[in-house]
Design a protein around this motif. Structure first.
Motif, PDB file in Angstrom:
ATOM      1  N   THR A 107       3.866  -7.767  -8.713  1.00  0.00           N
ATOM      2  CA  THR A 107       2.695  -7.004  -9.147  1.00  0.00           C
ATOM      3  C   THR A 107       1.547  -7.183  -8.161  1.00  0.00           C
ATOM      4  OG1 THR A 107       3.365  -7.375 -11.446  1.00  0.00           O
ATOM      5  CG2 THR A 107       1.125  -6.583 -11.072  1.00  0.00           C
ATOM      6  N   ARG A 108       1.401  -8.377  -7.645  1.00  0.00           N
ATOM      7  CA  ARG A 108       0.330  -8.651  -6.678  1.00  0.00           C
ATOM      8  C   ARG A 108       0.435  -7.736  -5.462  1.00  0.00           C
ATOM      9  NH1 ARG A 108      -0.525 -14.390  -3.355  1.00  0.00           N
ATOM     10  NH2 ARG A 108      -2.285 -13.683  -2.075  1.00  0.00           N
ATOM     11  N   VAL A 109       1.620  -7.643  -4.874  1.00  0.00           N
ATOM     12  CA  VAL A 109       1.749  -6.839  -3.653  1.00  0.00           C
ATOM     13  C   VAL A 109       1.678  -5.347  -3.953  1.00  0.00           C
ATOM     14  CG1 VAL A 109       3.030  -8.631  -2.432  1.00  0.00           C
ATOM     15  CG2 VAL A 109       4.291  -6.879  -3.700  1.00  0.00           C
ATOM     16  N   GLN A 110       2.038  -4.951  -5.186  1.00  0.00           N
ATOM     17  CA  GLN A 110       1.921  -3.533  -5.525  1.00  0.00           C
ATOM     18  C   GLN A 110       0.465  -3.096  -5.522  1.00  0.00           C
ATOM     19  OE1 GLN A 110       4.312  -1.056  -5.921  1.00  0.00           O
ATOM     20  NE2 GLN A 110       2.400   0.111  -5.770  1.00  0.00           N
ATOM     21  N   TRP A 111      -0.438  -3.978  -5.966  1.00  0.00           N
ATOM     22  CA  TRP A 111      -1.857  -3.613  -5.946  1.00  0.00           C
ATOM     23  C   TRP A 111      -2.434  -3.659  -4.534  1.00  0.00           C
ATOM     24  CZ3 TRP A 111      -4.573  -1.017  -9.380  1.00  0.00           C
ATOM     25  CH2 TRP A 111      -4.045  -0.902 -10.655  1.00  0.00           C
ATOM     26  N   ILE A 112      -1.848  -4.467  -3.664  1.00  0.00           N
ATOM     27  CA  ILE A 112      -2.225  -4.401  -2.247  1.00  0.00           C
ATOM     28  C   ILE A 112      -1.811  -3.047  -1.680  1.00  0.00           C
ATOM     29  CG2 ILE A 112      -1.813  -5.377   0.048  1.00  0.00           C
ATOM     30  CD1 ILE A 112      -1.461  -8.102  -1.250  1.00  0.00           C
ATOM     31  N   GLU A 113      -0.627  -2.581  -2.072  1.00  0.00           N
ATOM     32  CA  GLU A 113      -0.167  -1.265  -1.630  1.00  0.00           C
ATOM     33  C   GLU A 113      -1.039  -0.153  -2.213  1.00  0.00           C
ATOM     34  OE1 GLU A 113       2.365  -0.297   0.617  1.00  0.00           O
ATOM     35  OE2 GLU A 113       1.892  -2.379   1.096  1.00  0.00           O
ATOM     36  N   ASN A 114      -1.458  -0.319  -3.459  1.00  0.00           N
ATOM     37  CA  ASN A 114      -2.363   0.670  -4.058  1.00  0.00           C
ATOM     38  C   ASN A 114      -3.671   0.751  -3.276  1.00  0.00           C
ATOM     39  OD1 ASN A 114      -0.460   1.078  -6.038  1.00  0.00           O
ATOM     40  ND2 ASN A 114      -1.571   0.035  -7.658  1.00  0.00           N
ATOM     41  N   MET A 115      -4.159  -0.413  -2.839  1.00  0.00           N
ATOM     42  CA  MET A 115      -5.387  -0.433  -2.047  1.00  0.00           C
ATOM     43  C   MET A 115      -5.178   0.278  -0.711  1.00  0.00           C
ATOM     44  SD  MET A 115      -7.717  -3.633  -0.639  1.00  0.00           S
ATOM     45  CE  MET A 115      -7.352  -4.644  -2.050  1.00  0.00           C
ATOM     46  N   ALA A 116      -4.021   0.060  -0.096  1.00  0.00           N
ATOM     47  CA  ALA A 116      -3.720   0.730   1.171  1.00  0.00           C
ATOM     48  C   ALA A 116      -3.708   2.245   0.988  1.00  0.00           C
ATOM     49  CB  ALA A 116      -2.375   0.247   1.712  1.00  0.00           C
ATOM     50  N   SER A 117      -3.086   2.710  -0.081  1.00  0.00           N
ATOM     51  CA  SER A 117      -3.035   4.157  -0.346  1.00  0.00           C
ATOM     52  C   SER A 117      -4.431   4.721  -0.575  1.00  0.00           C
ATOM     53  CB  SER A 117      -2.147   4.433  -1.566  1.00  0.00           C
ATOM     54  OG  SER A 117      -0.821   4.010  -1.335  1.00  0.00           O
ATOM     55  N   TYR A 118      -5.264   3.963  -1.272  1.00  0.00           N
ATOM     56  CA  TYR A 118      -6.639   4.410  -1.518  1.00  0.00           C
ATOM     57  C   TYR A 118      -7.403   4.525  -0.201  1.00  0.00           C
ATOM     58  CZ  TYR A 118     -11.289   4.647  -3.648  1.00  0.00           C
ATOM     59  OH  TYR A 118     -12.549   5.041  -4.016  1.00  0.00           O
ATOM     60  N   HIS A 119      -7.220   3.546   0.690  1.00  0.00           N
ATOM     61  CA  HIS A 119      -7.882   3.605   1.992  1.00  0.00           C
ATOM     62  C   HIS A 119      -7.409   4.815   2.795  1.00  0.00           C
ATOM     63  CE1 HIS A 119     -10.369   0.105   1.984  1.00  0.00           C
ATOM     64  NE2 HIS A 119      -9.383  -0.750   1.827  1.00  0.00           N
ATOM     65  N   ILE A 120      -6.123   5.080   2.764  1.00  0.00           N
ATOM     66  CA  ILE A 120      -5.593   6.226   3.513  1.00  0.00           C
ATOM     67  C   ILE A 120      -6.204   7.524   3.000  1.00  0.00           C
ATOM     68  CG2 ILE A 120      -3.500   7.572   3.965  1.00  0.00           C
ATOM     69  CD1 ILE A 120      -1.975   4.872   3.937  1.00  0.00           C
ATOM     70  N   SER A 121      -6.362   7.628   1.685  1.00  0.00           N
ATOM     71  CA  SER A 121      -6.953   8.843   1.114  1.00  0.00           C
ATOM     72  C   SER A 121      -8.399   9.027   1.550  1.00  0.00           C
ATOM     73  CB  SER A 121      -6.867   8.806  -0.416  1.00  0.00           C
ATOM     74  OG  SER A 121      -7.737   7.821  -0.959  1.00  0.00           O
ATOM     75  N   HIS A 122      -9.069   7.924   1.952  1.00  0.00           N
ATOM     76  CA  HIS A 122     -10.448   7.990   2.438  1.00  0.00           C
ATOM     77  C   HIS A 122     -10.526   7.871   3.962  1.00  0.00           C
ATOM     78  CE1 HIS A 122     -11.292   7.370  -1.813  1.00  0.00           C
ATOM     79  NE2 HIS A 122     -12.556   7.632  -1.587  1.00  0.00           N
ATOM     80  N   LYS A 123      -9.368   7.950   4.624  1.00  0.00           N
ATOM     81  CA  LYS A 123      -9.264   7.888   6.086  1.00  0.00           C
ATOM     82  C   LYS A 123      -9.768   6.565   6.660  1.00  0.00           C
ATOM     83  CE  LYS A 123      -9.448  12.902   6.669  1.00  0.00           C
ATOM     84  NZ  LYS A 123     -10.068  14.054   7.367  1.00  0.00           N
ATOM     85  N   ASN A 124      -9.668   5.503   5.871  1.00  0.00           N
ATOM     86  CA  ASN A 124      -9.978   4.153   6.355  1.00  0.00           C
ATOM     87  C   ASN A 124      -8.679   3.541   6.889  1.00  0.00           C
ATOM     88  OD1 ASN A 124     -12.637   4.429   5.423  1.00  0.00           O
ATOM     89  ND2 ASN A 124     -12.107   3.604   3.415  1.00  0.00           N
ATOM     90  N   TYR A 125      -8.258   4.004   8.059  1.00  0.00           N
ATOM     91  CA  TYR A 125      -6.922   3.670   8.539  1.00  0.00           C
ATOM     92  C   TYR A 125      -6.783   2.206   8.958  1.00  0.00           C
ATOM     93  CZ  TYR A 125      -6.496   8.744   8.560  1.00  0.00           C
ATOM     94  OH  TYR A 125      -6.482  10.059   8.186  1.00  0.00           O
ATOM     95  N   VAL A 126      -7.835   1.616   9.505  1.00  0.00           N
ATOM     96  CA  VAL A 126      -7.758   0.200   9.882  1.00  0.00           C
ATOM     97  C   VAL A 126      -7.554  -0.656   8.639  1.00  0.00           C
ATOM     98  CG1 VAL A 126      -8.955  -1.740  10.935  1.00  0.00           C
ATOM     99  CG2 VAL A 126      -9.220   0.534  11.900  1.00  0.00           C
ATOM    100  N   GLU A 127      -8.345  -0.399   7.613  1.00  0.00           N
ATOM    101  CA  GLU A 127      -8.237  -1.182   6.385  1.00  0.00           C
ATOM    102  C   GLU A 127      -6.858  -1.006   5.740  1.00  0.00           C
ATOM    103  OE1 GLU A 127     -12.335  -0.921   7.537  1.00  0.00           O
ATOM    104  OE2 GLU A 127     -10.862   0.667   7.240  1.00  0.00           O
ATOM    105  N   ALA A 128      -6.332   0.215   5.785  1.00  0.00           N
ATOM    106  CA  ALA A 128      -4.989   0.460   5.245  1.00  0.00           C
ATOM    107  C   ALA A 128      -3.950  -0.352   6.010  1.00  0.00           C
ATOM    108  CB  ALA A 128      -4.657   1.949   5.319  1.00  0.00           C
ATOM    109  N   ALA A 129      -4.081  -0.376   7.338  1.00  0.00           N
ATOM    110  CA  ALA A 129      -3.142  -1.144   8.166  1.00  0.00           C
ATOM    111  C   ALA A 129      -3.215  -2.632   7.841  1.00  0.00           C
ATOM    112  CB  ALA A 129      -3.441  -0.908   9.644  1.00  0.00           C
TER     113      ALA A 129
END
Length: 517
Positions: A149-171
């Motif tokens: 569950t912990r890593v799934q929410w890290i992945e959710n955060m990455a997807s949220y960053h991508i939707s806002h074009k925060n590509y460094v943070e997503a990476a």
């Protein structure tokens, strides 16, 4: 296979079932609830516990929430309550044990907690991206003992960053996730080959220095717990806890780093992949990654245009700011963000709490006294800042100047002829998995008139040298720097500096180290 093996079959099935449990269709939803109950029931009959379904239902629900698949969480919450009530009633009739009933209630309660988290996120995600990512991080850290569950929410955060074009943070979300998989492989994996994987935290720290400061897997694990291998392994149900899962994350991280023009960090990612492919004798993938590595180096040699971020400082004052009151933050934003647009965005995060622009007070950058604040208004200090470097040594590139930054500079005039420098230190270096970091320290420096003049001259010389050292100097930029140095629009130029500090009648008044020729 569904409940004993480490695979994604049960996860994918549970994901589809939960999605239909949130369906408003009164004919379809009860059938989905019945299937979800059967999965819980079979899990207990086969393994004697609900561990598998507890993990996969939390992960499945987290993924659905992260992708905004659940249109109305209240419908799903009611469905889960119905499943719980039916299951407990059935256990009571069949004489089921109290421990089984408690385990079932505990499993479904975790899902209800996730729905409550999601309700909070849905209220702020469209108006306050920084608070949203704070919540993602908070939820992830709330599941330190449930790594799936912990890593799934890290992945959710990455997807949220991508939707806002925060590509460094997503990476970097991908990198932090990858570090947890590395820890699993070398510490908890039953495979001897995994345990000897020749990579370490230092490899990931070269991309994100904050990796080593994040909580490890099971930070609260005691020595008495380490002997129960079966109990620990039961917490890793996803197939992504593997070398293949690690590779997929690194490939994604490299992609988003290149999208953000962080080619140097992308090269570090590809170097890790090279080590992995050599170790696993996967020469086909090694050849592919070496081609990508060469392409990335070729791009660097061409000195491509960079997406250089801007930084702003915001301090909040007043009771209406809630938890932000008396706290300061540094924000990392895109290169096109103006101070006016940024200020409007900050005001927008208080949507629903204020009536209009008149409810905000933009304050000057000086000490704030609580007594003078209007309790009905939101008081803000907002200003542009620059990255602060500890030494005057020239940096090698724009990338180095704007990477791994944890200190920032704000300058202002002081007593007409002096300069005040405020140096803010944040809790983690930028870039990070979030675009807002809290200020944890502030230092103040006062420069005398001659020290301020020397610094201005050094800054100009440094700017000229940086541009001239480029492989393809830009003539327009050089012309602008030279013109601004000789005929400045704001401060007086070099002739005035010479007259004030180097004239024969005044030169003896100053420290010899400041006027040495």
């Amino acid at each position: 296979m569904l409940f004993k093996d480490q695979n994604n079959i049960c996860l994918n099935l549970t994901k589809d079932v939960l999605k239909h449990c949130s369906n408003p269709d009164n004919a379809l939803r009860p059938k989905a609830c019945a299937i979800f109950y059967l999965l819980l029931d079979q899990n207990y009959k086969i393994t004697g516990d609900y561990e598998k379904m507890a993990v996969v239902s939390s992960v499945a629900l987290s993924e659905l929430l992260g992708k905004n698949v659940i249109a109305d969480s209240r419908v799903l919450s009611n469905s889960l309550d119905s499943v719980r009530d039916y299951a407990l009633e059935k256990l009571k009739k069949e004489g089921g044990g109290e421990k089984q009933a408690e385990a079932l209630t505990r499993t479904l309660k975790k899902n209800s907690a996730l729905l409550q988290y999601n309700q909070t996120i849905s209220e702020v995600s469209s108006i306050d991206p920084e608070l949203t990512t704070d919540l993602y991080e908070k939820i992830s850290n709330a599941y330190l003992e449930a790594p799936d569950t912990r890593v799934q929410w890290i992945e959710n955060m990455a997807s949220y960053h991508i939707s806002h074009k925060n590509y460094v943070e997503a990476a970097l979300c991908k990198i932090h996730h990858a570090e947890l998989i590395r820890e699993y492989l070398q510490t908890y994996s039953p495979s001897a080959q995994d345990k000897n994987l020749p990579i370490s935290t230092s490899h990931f720290a070269s991309i994100s220095p904050s990796v080593g400061k994040e909580p490890p897997l099971f930070p609260n694990l005691t020595e008495s717990d380490t002997g129960d291998d079966d109990e620990i392994s039961s917490r890793f149900q996803l197939a992504s806890w593997s070398v293949m899962g690690l590779v997929e994350l690194l490939v994604a991280a490299g992609k988003w780093l290149r999208e953000a023009t962080c080619y140097e960090s992308a090269l570090e990612v590809y170097s890790i992949l090279e080590i992995i492919f050599k170790y696993t004798n996967n020469y086909t993938e090694l050849l592919k990654i070496l081609d990508v590595y060469r392409e990335c180096v070729s791009t660097l040699l061409q000195e491509p245009a960079r997406l250089i971020p801007k930084y702003f400082r915001v301090s909040y004052f007043g009771k209406k700011c809630g938890d932000l009151n008396k706290r300061g933050f540094i924000y990392r934003v895109g290169p096109g963000m103006s101070l006016h647009a940024f200020t409007a965005a900050i005001k927008g995060t208080f949507k629903g709490q204020v009536k209009g622009d008149s409810d905000f007070v933009i304050m000057p950058n000086k000490a704030v006294e609580d007594e003078g604040l209007d309790p009905e208004k939101i008081h803000l200090q907002i200003g542009g800042i620059t990255v602060y470097h500890h030494t005057d040594a020239p940096t090698s590139s724009e990338f180095v100047q704007n990477h791994f930054c944890d200190q920032f500079l704000f300058e202002m005039s002081h007593q007409k002829t002096q300069k005040k420098k405020l140096i803010y230190t944040v809790e983690r270096p930028f870039p990070y998995v979030k675009t807002r970091l809290e200020i944890v320290k502030m230092d103040e420096m006062i420069l005398s008139p001659i020290e301020a003049a020397i610094e201005n001259v050094n800054d100009r010389v440094k700017a000229i040298r940086t541009e001239l050292s480029a492989a393809a100097p830009r003539m327009n930029t050089i012309q602008q720097i030279l013109q601004g140095s000789v005929v400045p629009m704001v401060n007086e130029g070099p002739l005035k500096i010479c007259a004030d500090f180097l004239a024969p009648e005044v030169i003896d008044q100053f420290d010899p180290t400041h006027v040495a020729t």
